[in-house]
Design a protein around this motif. Structure first.
Motif, PDB file in Angstrom:
ATOM      1  N   LYS A 224       0.838  -1.199   0.000  1.00 33.02           N
ATOM      2  CA  LYS A 224       0.000   0.000   0.000  1.00 33.02           C
ATOM      3  C   LYS A 224       0.875   1.253   0.000  1.00 33.02           C
ATOM      4  CE  LYS A 224      -3.893  -2.090   2.494  1.00 33.02           C
ATOM      5  NZ  LYS A 224      -4.761  -2.002   3.701  1.00 33.02           N
ATOM      6  N   TRP A 225       0.401   2.269  -0.665  1.00 29.62           N
ATOM      7  CA  TRP A 225       1.104   3.542  -0.651  1.00 29.62           C
ATOM      8  C   TRP A 225       1.031   4.149   0.759  1.00 29.62           C
ATOM      9  CZ3 TRP A 225       4.022   5.354  -4.572  1.00 29.62           C
ATOM     10  CH2 TRP A 225       3.836   4.780  -5.830  1.00 29.62           C
ATOM     11  N   SER A 229      -3.807   9.456   6.270  1.00 26.05           N
ATOM     12  CA  SER A 229      -5.084   8.752   6.431  1.00 26.05           C
ATOM     13  C   SER A 229      -6.258   9.518   5.838  1.00 26.05           C
ATOM     14  CB  SER A 229      -5.351   8.483   7.916  1.00 26.05           C
ATOM     15  OG  SER A 229      -5.358   9.702   8.654  1.00 26.05           O
ATOM     16  N   ASP A 230      -6.110  10.834   5.682  1.00 34.01           N
ATOM     17  CA  ASP A 230      -7.220  11.631   5.162  1.00 34.01           C
ATOM     18  C   ASP A 230      -7.164  11.804   3.642  1.00 34.01           C
ATOM     19  OD1 ASP A 230      -4.990  13.203   5.105  1.00 34.01           O
ATOM     20  OD2 ASP A 230      -5.943  14.985   5.990  1.00 34.01           O
ATOM     21  N   THR A 231      -6.272  11.056   2.978  1.00 35.40           N
ATOM     22  CA  THR A 231      -6.186  11.140   1.516  1.00 35.40           C
ATOM     23  C   THR A 231      -7.477  10.622   0.890  1.00 35.40           C
ATOM     24  OG1 THR A 231      -3.803  10.752   1.613  1.00 35.40           O
ATOM     25  CG2 THR A 231      -4.868  10.495  -0.531  1.00 35.40           C
ATOM     26  N   GLU A 232      -8.027  11.384  -0.020  1.00 42.03           N
ATOM     27  CA  GLU A 232      -9.291  11.014  -0.638  1.00 42.03           C
ATOM     28  C   GLU A 232      -9.138   9.769  -1.505  1.00 42.03           C
ATOM     29  OE1 GLU A 232     -11.172  14.166  -2.725  1.00 42.03           O
ATOM     30  OE2 GLU A 232     -10.916  15.627  -1.117  1.00 42.03           O
ATOM     31  N   GLU A 233     -10.137   8.885  -1.417  1.00 37.81           N
ATOM     32  CA  GLU A 233     -10.124   7.645  -2.192  1.00 37.81           C
ATOM     33  C   GLU A 233     -10.084   7.952  -3.687  1.00 37.81           C
ATOM     34  OE1 GLU A 233      -9.841   3.708  -2.894  1.00 37.81           O
ATOM     35  OE2 GLU A 233      -9.917   4.652  -0.899  1.00 37.81           O
ATOM     36  N   SER A 234     -10.742   9.024  -4.092  1.00 34.46           N
ATOM     37  CA  SER A 234     -10.784   9.387  -5.508  1.00 34.46           C
ATOM     38  C   SER A 234      -9.402   9.724  -6.049  1.00 34.46           C
ATOM     39  CB  SER A 234     -11.725  10.567  -5.729  1.00 34.46           C
ATOM     40  OG  SER A 234     -11.294  11.703  -4.984  1.00 34.46           O
ATOM     41  N   ILE A 236      -6.498   8.344  -4.597  1.00 36.83           N
ATOM     42  CA  ILE A 236      -5.679   7.129  -4.474  1.00 36.83           C
ATOM     43  C   ILE A 236      -5.815   6.243  -5.703  1.00 36.83           C
ATOM     44  CG2 ILE A 236      -5.382   5.000  -3.136  1.00 36.83           C
ATOM     45  CD1 ILE A 236      -6.226   6.543  -0.658  1.00 36.83           C
ATOM     46  N   ARG A 237      -7.004   6.215  -6.291  1.00 35.25           N
ATOM     47  CA  ARG A 237      -7.235   5.301  -7.416  1.00 35.25           C
ATOM     48  C   ARG A 237      -6.374   5.622  -8.626  1.00 35.25           C
ATOM     49  NH1 ARG A 237     -13.256   7.061  -9.625  1.00 35.25           N
ATOM     50  NH2 ARG A 237     -12.705   9.178 -10.321  1.00 35.25           N
TER      51      ARG A 237
END
Length: 353
Positions: A224-225, A229-234, A236-237
């Motif tokens: 995992k990168w 923790s508050d990095t948006e899922e949008s 990360i993809r």
């Protein structure tokens, strides 16, 4: 004998045997003891044994949809086809039904591969004779065009799991085909770098699994990168997946291995031989994102297969507190020496308490 990549052909068999456990069964003993001049002859011998065994157990069958005009109803009635028959004064019903058949993609691949190997000049007469006997059991099976095979869509389940090794051998054969200029026959090209790389990667992982079972993990894992923790899922993809070839763990120690099989292990920059920069960046990225607490317990290794080049990398560095190594595995040796090289890697990184 070796192939043109400098690998003992017998070692290709051993790598297949680790990648696919079925090859370690007793009915393959004769293949293991035989010497081969060509890799296609090795594949022919494996298929002769494996498909013969499968025939004894029964060829895999799948339900296929058939459309026929019949005198009695079977399955679903086709209205338009039946009306057409009546107009033509045919006393037949248009029927659509499912039937268990051996004429499925798996058997079609087997038959096509066997047929091609029978014509290959690199296959011994003995193995050709064995394949000719086997192909007689495929009279209800069609051959398939090579461009029509979608290898990544093949699904193995309980009823056809014995086919996985056989189909993988077929892939190595069919994906290495070129059409000759005379008579339109097919022959097998050399075992390509891509083929060896896929087999090499799976072999190394399976060797560690089987001979170093004390390891708490031995698998191909994703890293995992290391992101807040508050990095948006949008967001990360958009990042690429960090998929390791081999992820080994013993207690607190982790070793990430990336296997590499190239025609050239080193790259040339300004007349100087250097390690492939992309590979170094990749393994370093894996290690640093795995070692999020900067413990130094995570190490990385690029494990190259030895080529004919004079320079064979064998070095280690400490980068940002983590050990990064570059090793070379010589596949042009007796298999016991290859095994010893792999054992040494584990012993160096994981000293059992």
């Amino acid at each position: 004998m070796t192939n043109d990549k400098g690998i003992f052909i017998k070692n290709i068999y051993y790598m297949l045997a680790y990648a696919f456990q079925v090859l370690r069964q007793k009915n393959y003993d004769n293949v293991a003891a035989e010497d081969f001049d060509n890799v296609q002859d090795l594949f022919a011998a494996i298929l002769a044994k494996g498909v013969s065994q499968q025939i004894k157990q029964g060829l895999y069958r799948e339900y296929i949809t058939k459309n026929e005009d019949l005198s009695i109803l079977r399955g679903k009635l086709g209205i338009y086809g039946t009306i057409k028959n009546q107009i033509q004064r045919k006393m037949l019903l248009s029927c659509e039904y499912d039937e268990l058949s051996v004429n499925n993609i798996f058997n079609q691949i087997l038959k096509t591969t066997i047929t091609i190997l029978i014509k290959d000049t690199g296959v011994k007469k003995l193995h050709k004779a064995e394949l000719k006997k086997i192909v007689l059991f495929f009279n209800e099976v069609d051959e398939i065009g090579l461009s029509n095979i979608r290898w990544d869509s093949l699904i193995y389940q309980r009823n056809n799991q014995n086919y996985e090794m056989l189909i993988n051998v077929c892939y190595f054969v069919l994906d290495g085909m070129i059409q000759t200029t005379n008579k339109g026959n097919y022959k097998m090209m050399s075992f390509s770098d891509e083929h060896i790389h896929r087999l090499y990667e799976k072999f190394v992982l399976e060797y560690f699994k089987q001979h170093h079972s004390y390891l708490s993990e031995a698998r191909a894992a994703q890293v995992k990168w290391d992101l807040p923790s508050d990095t948006e899922e949008s967001m990360i993809r958009f990042l690429p997946v960090m998929q390791t070839d081999i992820f080994l763990r013993y207690k607190e120690q982790i070793l990430i291995i990336d296997t590499k099989y190239y025609g050239h292990t080193m790259q040339m920059q300004y007349d100087k031989a250097t390690l492939h920069s992309g590979n170094m960046y990749q393994i370093f990225t894996y290690v640093k994102n795995q070692d999020v607490k900067n413990t130094g317990n995570v190490s990385g290794m690029l494990l190259y297969a030895k080529t004919e080049e004079a320079i064979t990398p064998d070095c280690s560095f400490v980068m940002g507190g983590n050990k990064i190594s570059v090793k070379t595995l010589d596949l042009n040796k007796e298999f016991k020496l290859i095994a010893a090289q792999l054992d040494k890697i584990v012993e160096e990184y994981f000293r059992k308490m």
